[in-house]
Design a protein around this motif. Sequence first.
Motif: not given
Length: 346
Positions: A84-85, A88, A96
Amino acid sequence: MKPATVRPISYAVVATLALVAIWFTPQLEKKQVFALEPVVVSRPGLEPADFLLSPIFVEASNQELVDTLAIGGVITSNLYNALNESGQGVLPPSARHQLAWSLADIFEYKVDMSRDLHGGDKFHLLLERLQKPNGAIIVNKILGAKLALSNSQSPIEAINFDTKGSNSAHYYDASGMSLRAAFLRAPVAFRRISSVFGARKHPIFGEWRNHTGTDYAAAEGTPVRAIGDGVVIFAGKKGGYGNMIDIRHRNGMVSRYGHMRGFAAGIRPGSQVAMGSTIGYVGMTGWATGPHLHFEIRVDGVAKNPRLALESRSGEPIPAGERALFQRMRQQTLASLNQAHLVNAE
Ligand SMILES: [Zn+2]
């Protein structure tokens, strides 16, 4: 207005270019077909050749934008958060969120994502990002992935390569062996395991002493899948295991599934089951205080560590005639993968 004597020549050139473009179109990647649009469409005075170009115009005007993207990261809490990070700014949240599941699917014969990952493990992904005509962005395909796990010596590679005549995405390891092997590494799909979203440590529900298996916390009713082809040799109640299934596989190994709420239709002793097929549903029958699947691998009646019992199985090799091409593609993929910025790296 150009002199009349020049026009037939330019039409001939345009028509030739159009024929060349049409000839190559089926062999081009989507992004390259798209790249024809600004070149061809914006060119003035094409009317005489429109009949040749119109198939390209139609395709180009509805075309999806495709590019490739390399991302990478270090796992600090869990895979889901790390992906997810790392996505970004380049992928929307919906895309994601799918990445962890897609990655788990690619490695599902090699890595039990709910068990084998630890803090500090690194991942790299090369993916095809697709923008639909309505602007929505999705991950179209994962072209390659690399997992560096702290509990294995060398990174595990997954290189997307479609052998001649194959009709679905296949992934191969560094030596060109298919990642698709005889056994899945986990009896519950990673996306269904509830602890992924929770604390770092896997919650253990209702265990008894001398625990010999692996527990997967998942919602009651979650499908349980056979980890490999085999024959059901037991399906019924058995003490602390509650509703339990034993499947004997061709190599003599037995996989055991306990605490199930119930069995899938047609599952009884003697039933043939295929790898990945649903055999029953997560429950909390027997000695369990919360819904989870108890899973064991047994060899000669003795429970073995599933990671060790299942990890050495490898799949089919790429046909000899395509191995050189595969290695070239692999080198390209790895070169792109290594460009990924590691989001959580110090
Ligand atoms: Zn258990």
